[in-house]
Scaffold this motif. Structure first.
Motif, PDB file in Angstrom:
ATOM      1  N   ILE A  41       0.837  -1.204   0.000  1.00  0.00           N
ATOM      2  CA  ILE A  41       0.000   0.000   0.000  1.00  0.00           C
ATOM      3  C   ILE A  41       0.871   1.254   0.000  1.00  0.00           C
ATOM      4  O   ILE A  41       0.654   2.196  -0.768  1.00  0.00           O
ATOM      5  N   GLY A  42       1.891   1.221   0.851  1.00  0.00           N
ATOM      6  CA  GLY A  42       2.801   2.368   0.936  1.00  0.00           C
ATOM      7  C   GLY A  42       3.498   2.628  -0.380  1.00  0.00           C
ATOM      8  O   GLY A  42       3.561   3.768  -0.844  1.00  0.00           O
ATOM      9  N   LEU A  43       3.997   1.541  -0.998  1.00  0.00           N
ATOM     10  CA  LEU A  43       4.737   1.712  -2.253  1.00  0.00           C
ATOM     11  C   LEU A  43       3.845   2.245  -3.366  1.00  0.00           C
ATOM     12  O   LEU A  43       4.227   3.165  -4.097  1.00  0.00           O
ATOM     13  N   VAL A  44       2.641   1.688  -3.475  1.00  0.00           N
ATOM     14  CA  VAL A  44       1.731   2.165  -4.527  1.00  0.00           C
ATOM     15  C   VAL A  44       1.353   3.626  -4.284  1.00  0.00           C
ATOM     16  O   VAL A  44       1.326   4.442  -5.207  1.00  0.00           O
ATOM     17  N   GLY A  45       1.100   3.950  -3.008  1.00  0.00           N
ATOM     18  CA  GLY A  45       0.773   5.341  -2.677  1.00  0.00           C
ATOM     19  C   GLY A  45       1.889   6.288  -3.076  1.00  0.00           C
ATOM     20  O   GLY A  45       1.647   7.334  -3.676  1.00  0.00           O
ATOM     21  N   LEU A  46       3.114   5.859  -2.779  1.00  0.00           N
ATOM     22  CA  LEU A  46       4.278   6.676  -3.118  1.00  0.00           C
ATOM     23  C   LEU A  46       4.383   6.861  -4.632  1.00  0.00           C
ATOM     24  O   LEU A  46       4.604   7.974  -5.137  1.00  0.00           O
ATOM     25  N   ALA A  47       4.193   5.749  -5.369  1.00  0.00           N
ATOM     26  CA  ALA A  47       4.278   5.812  -6.830  1.00  0.00           C
ATOM     27  C   ALA A  47       3.196   6.738  -7.398  1.00  0.00           C
ATOM     28  O   ALA A  47       3.444   7.548  -8.294  1.00  0.00           O
ATOM     29  N   LEU A  48       2.006   6.627  -6.836  1.00  0.00           N
ATOM     30  CA  LEU A  48       0.876   7.446  -7.274  1.00  0.00           C
ATOM     31  C   LEU A  48       1.183   8.924  -7.091  1.00  0.00           C
ATOM     32  O   LEU A  48       0.982   9.754  -7.986  1.00  0.00           O
ATOM     33  N   ASP A  49       1.697   9.250  -5.913  1.00  0.00           N
ATOM     34  CA  ASP A  49       1.992  10.642  -5.603  1.00  0.00           C
ATOM     35  C   ASP A  49       3.103  11.168  -6.503  1.00  0.00           C
ATOM     36  O   ASP A  49       3.035  12.290  -6.998  1.00  0.00           O
ATOM     37  N   SER A  50       4.133  10.316  -6.735  1.00  0.00           N
ATOM     38  CA  SER A  50       5.234  10.746  -7.598  1.00  0.00           C
ATOM     39  C   SER A  50       4.734  11.016  -9.008  1.00  0.00           C
ATOM     40  O   SER A  50       5.130  11.989  -9.648  1.00  0.00           O
ATOM     41  N   ALA A  51       3.837  10.141  -9.511  1.00  0.00           N
ATOM     42  CA  ALA A  51       3.308  10.310 -10.862  1.00  0.00           C
ATOM     43  C   ALA A  51       2.549  11.632 -10.971  1.00  0.00           C
ATOM     44  O   ALA A  51       2.725  12.392 -11.931  1.00  0.00           O
ATOM     45  N   LEU A  52       1.732  11.939  -9.947  1.00  0.00           N
ATOM     46  CA  LEU A  52       0.957  13.183 -10.002  1.00  0.00           C
ATOM     47  C   LEU A  52       1.848  14.407  -9.830  1.00  0.00           C
ATOM     48  O   LEU A  52       1.605  15.454 -10.412  1.00  0.00           O
ATOM     49  N   ARG A  53       2.902  14.251  -9.025  1.00  0.00           N
ATOM     50  CA  ARG A  53       3.875  15.322  -8.859  1.00  0.00           C
ATOM     51  C   ARG A  53       4.528  15.644 -10.198  1.00  0.00           C
ATOM     52  O   ARG A  53       4.710  16.807 -10.566  1.00  0.00           O
ATOM     53  N   LEU A  54       4.892  14.574 -10.925  1.00  0.00           N
ATOM     54  CA  LEU A  54       5.524  14.722 -12.233  1.00  0.00           C
ATOM     55  C   LEU A  54       4.565  15.432 -13.199  1.00  0.00           C
ATOM     56  O   LEU A  54       4.947  16.379 -13.903  1.00  0.00           O
ATOM     57  N   ALA A  55       3.306  14.981 -13.176  1.00  0.00           N
ATOM     58  CA  ALA A  55       2.290  15.598 -14.037  1.00  0.00           C
ATOM     59  C   ALA A  55       2.180  17.085 -13.717  1.00  0.00           C
ATOM     60  O   ALA A  55       2.103  17.933 -14.610  1.00  0.00           O
ATOM     61  N   GLU A  56       2.207  17.400 -12.438  1.00  0.00           N
ATOM     62  CA  GLU A  56       2.127  18.786 -11.994  1.00  0.00           C
ATOM     63  C   GLU A  56       3.270  19.613 -12.589  1.00  0.00           C
ATOM     64  O   GLU A  56       3.070  20.692 -13.119  1.00  0.00           O
ATOM     65  N   ARG A  57       4.481  19.042 -12.500  1.00  0.00           N
ATOM     66  CA  ARG A  57       5.651  19.770 -13.010  1.00  0.00           C
ATOM     67  C   ARG A  57       5.579  19.978 -14.513  1.00  0.00           C
ATOM     68  O   ARG A  57       5.905  21.049 -15.018  1.00  0.00           O
ATOM     69  N   ILE A  58       5.160  18.908 -15.220  1.00  0.00           N
ATOM     70  CA  ILE A  58       5.087  19.009 -16.686  1.00  0.00           C
ATOM     71  C   ILE A  58       4.082  20.086 -17.090  1.00  0.00           C
ATOM     72  O   ILE A  58       4.353  20.916 -17.956  1.00  0.00           O
ATOM     73  N   ILE A  59       2.948  20.097 -16.411  1.00  0.00           N
ATOM     74  CA  ILE A  59       1.918  21.084 -16.751  1.00  0.00           C
ATOM     75  C   ILE A  59       2.400  22.495 -16.457  1.00  0.00           C
ATOM     76  O   ILE A  59       2.238  23.404 -17.261  1.00  0.00           O
ATOM     77  N   GLN A  60       3.054  22.671 -15.297  1.00  0.00           N
ATOM     78  CA  GLN A  60       3.586  23.993 -14.953  1.00  0.00           C
ATOM     79  C   GLN A  60       4.576  24.464 -16.006  1.00  0.00           C
ATOM     80  O   GLN A  60       4.571  25.619 -16.412  1.00  0.00           O
ATOM     81  N   ARG A  61       5.437  23.542 -16.431  1.00  0.00           N
ATOM     82  CA  ARG A  61       6.466  23.919 -17.392  1.00  0.00           C
ATOM     83  C   ARG A  61       5.831  24.321 -18.707  1.00  0.00           C
ATOM     84  O   ARG A  61       6.210  25.299 -19.321  1.00  0.00           O
ATOM     85  N   ARG A  62       4.815  23.553 -19.102  1.00  0.00           N
ATOM     86  CA  ARG A  62       4.179  23.841 -20.373  1.00  0.00           C
ATOM     87  C   ARG A  62       3.502  25.202 -20.349  1.00  0.00           C
ATOM     88  O   ARG A  62       3.376  25.883 -21.345  1.00  0.00           O
ATOM     89  N   ARG A  63       3.049  25.613 -19.174  1.00  0.00           N
ATOM     90  CA  ARG A  63       2.399  26.909 -19.057  1.00  0.00           C
ATOM     91  C   ARG A  63       3.409  28.035 -18.889  1.00  0.00           C
ATOM     92  O   ARG A  63       3.037  29.188 -18.760  1.00  0.00           O
ATOM     93  N   GLY A  64       4.689  27.658 -18.850  1.00  0.00           N
ATOM     94  CA  GLY A  64       5.726  28.686 -18.775  1.00  0.00           C
ATOM     95  C   GLY A  64       5.830  29.322 -17.409  1.00  0.00           C
ATOM     96  O   GLY A  64       6.374  30.405 -17.263  1.00  0.00           O
ATOM     97  N   LEU A  65       5.301  28.644 -16.374  1.00  0.00           N
ATOM     98  CA  LEU A  65       5.344  29.221 -15.037  1.00  0.00           C
ATOM     99  C   LEU A  65       6.593  28.774 -14.302  1.00  0.00           C
ATOM    100  O   LEU A  65       6.884  29.210 -13.222  1.00  0.00           O
ATOM    101  N   ASP A  66       7.316  27.857 -14.950  1.00  0.00           N
ATOM    102  CA  ASP A  66       8.453  27.221 -14.306  1.00  0.00           C
ATOM    103  C   ASP A  66       9.562  27.246 -15.350  1.00  0.00           C
ATOM    104  O   ASP A  66       9.292  27.105 -16.518  1.00  0.00           O
ATOM    105  N   ASN A  67      10.795  27.481 -14.965  1.00  0.00           N
ATOM    106  CA  ASN A  67      11.821  27.403 -16.013  1.00  0.00           C
ATOM    107  C   ASN A  67      12.941  26.536 -15.568  1.00  0.00           C
ATOM    108  O   ASN A  67      13.469  25.690 -15.723  1.00  0.00           O
TER     109      ASN A  67
END
Lengths: 261, 265
Positions: free
Chosen positions: A235-261
């Motif tokens: 459960i812990g490992l899957v939770g961690l993987a899930l959170d990491s995946a969403l974190r990554l998605a967050e970063r990609i979206i921010q970058r695409r919007r030019g809010l992050d460089n």
């Protein structure tokens, strides 16, 4: 300003924390202070974990149980997002809806998802419906709250610009509120995924006939504490993987919007 | 069509009796296709005047109307150019300009033609697919002007549009706005605290005072501009050196300074 810790250092420190935890656990387990059935050692849990990867227990292998759990989770989580995000945005735009829904919503969200178990089982059964409802109960509030906050905190100048361009409400919601709320919505989805995953396992302890939670209940019934712990680790490992995946998605979206460089 | 009228307008923020009196008995008529600038110190209520025409604020007393119709809400007949641009960061330059036309249900082919024309006019053609954050401040403000102008509004409201730009960019934009306004005249209400800018751009300049905001004086610039043929000069600095320009500028400065002195006395 706080100094940035270099990556290698933060990785090392993280491992150090994990290693001391495992060391302490191992030491306690082999010290004979507690019977090994009360506290199996990390090695025993690891053994059990690898065995469960291949051998069936309670009707399925560990990956099989995880797949069953994850499927339920995905349905419940998606349902929460699909209903929660539009609802939050609408509440952020239409004052009247906000006034009607907010008090009810604020009361309901303090009821722990697990409290819905009896009704979830009665209304939707113990197969897929019941657990989905419980995950939904956990994952729904952060979706609504963050979409709502996102919509409320849109730069008022952008709303004025949209109004002076004669933009109708449905278009303001889709083309101004939604994109402007993306960062808030994504962090809401992260919290929501975490809470949904947590409540899922809770739900499976009671309803369901497959899944990690179910596997753990069966482990408990067979006094196989290593199985219960292997489930916890999964459960812990899957939770961690899930959170990491969403974190990554967050970063990609921010970058695409030019809010992050 | 594009006549803007302020009739006995008061504006109080907060409760009528105890609130902040922002505007006191404003009376001003801006004729169709006339360019009027309001100058005044910060906090004098000049932006509030513009926001009432835009439909973002309502008058506490009196009537603000455009084309004889009292203003109730914002709309594309009164396009606004904001000081901070207010472009949609997630929309390309093209899509930013397109939104207003889509709201007016203009056909796709028509929209494309109109956007192409305005991009051309504002020297933005090669930036159509760029996003606002990829552009300089001056470029962003061009996009904002294009977004307003493309709607062919009766009235164009400009709220210190060049206030956030550096001095060089500002001059270029002022020259471009003159070019645009002569080619395609609109009724323009232009808010600024830069006296030169007001004299250079406007047909008439309204001077406002602070606390409560009142219109102290309305100065005719167009008569002198036409007599002295300012528009024959390409560069703003050539116009600013003319005796007629200096005279008007000094007059406005004095008027504003008297006000300051009166407040300190």
């Amino acid at each position: 300003m706080q100094k940035q810790i270099p990556l290698w250092q933060s990785v090392t420190l993280g491992f150090l924390g994990l290693a001391s935890f495992l060391g302490l656990w191992h030491g306690l387990a082999i010290s004979n202070l507690v019977p090994s059935v009360f506290l199996p050692s990390p090695l025993e849990v690891y053994d059990r974990f690898t065995t469960l990867l291949e051998r069936r227990f309670a009707g399925a292998t560990l990956p099989g149980h995880l797949a069953a759990s994850f499927q339920r989770f995905a349905y419940g989580f998606l349902l929460a997002a699909v209903i929660g995000i539009p609802l939050g945005l609408l509440m952020g735009w239409y004052q009247i809806l906000d006034e009607i829904v907010s008090p009810l919503f604020d009361a309901l969200r303090f009821i722990a998802p697990i409290a819905w178990v009896p009704f979830a089982a009665l209304w939707f059964g113990t197969g897929i419906g019941g657990p989905i409802m419980i995950i939904f109960a956990g994952a729904f509030p952060p979706c609504v709250i963050n979409a709502y906050r996102g919509a409320k905190f849109v730069d008022p100048r952008l709303i004025e610009a949209a109004n002076m361009l004669g933009t109708p409400s449905h278009r303001v919601i889709r083309e101004i509120l939604l994109p402007s709320s993306v960062p808030s919505i994504i962090s809401g989805l992260r919290v929501s995924a975490g809470l949904g995953w947590q409540s899922l396992v809770g739900a499976e302890l009671i309803v369901a006939s497959a899944g990690v939670g179910y596997m753990m209940v069966q482990g408990q019934a067979n006094v196989s504490t290593t199985t219960v712990m292997a489930g916890m680790v999964a459960i812990g490992l899957v939770g961690l993987a899930l959170d990491s995946a969403l974190r990554l998605a967050e970063r990609i979206i921010q970058r695409r919007r030019g809010l992050d460089n | 069509m594009g006549v803007i009228e302020f009739k006995n307008v008061n504006k109080v923020f907060g409760p009528r009796a105890t609130g902040f009196r922002a505007l006191d008995d404003i009376n001003l008529e801006i004729r169709d296709k006339e360019f009027v600038a309001i100058v005044g110190p910060s906090g004098c209520g000049k932006t509030t005047c513009l926001r009432m025409v835009a439909g973002f604020e309502d008058a506490t007393d009196g009537v603000v109307s455009v084309g004889g119709t009292p203003i109730k809400r914002p709309g594309p007949d009164r396009a606004v150019v904001f000081q901070q641009f207010a472009l949609f960061p997630w929309k390309s330059v093209y899509d930013n300009i397109d939104l207003g036309l889509r709201n007016l249900n203009v056909s796709r082919a028509d929209r494309e033609a109109r956007i192409d024309a305005i991009l051309d006019l504002m020297n933005l053609k090669q930036y159509a697919k760029h996003f606002p954050h990829q552009l300089s401040g001056g470029m962003q403000q061009r996009v904002a002007i294009a977004r307003a102008y493309v709607l062919d509004p009766d009235v164009l409201l400009m709220d210190e549009p060049f206030g956030a730009l550096d001095a060089q960019t500002r001059v270029v934009m002022q020259e471009e706005l003159v070019r645009l306004a002569r080619k395609n005249p609109r009724t323009v209400l232009f808010i600024t605290h830069a006296v030169e800018e007001a004299v250079y751009l406007a047909d008439r300049v309204a001077i406002m005072t602070r606390a409560p905001g009142r219109i102290k004086e309305v100065l005719d610039v167009a008569t002198i501009r036409n007599a002295e043929n300012w528009d024959s000069y390409d560069k703003i600095e050539d116009v600013m050196d003319l005796e007629s320009f200096v005279h008007l500028r000094t007059h406005i400065w004095r008027s504003l300074r008297e006000e300051k002195a009166a407040q300190h006395a």
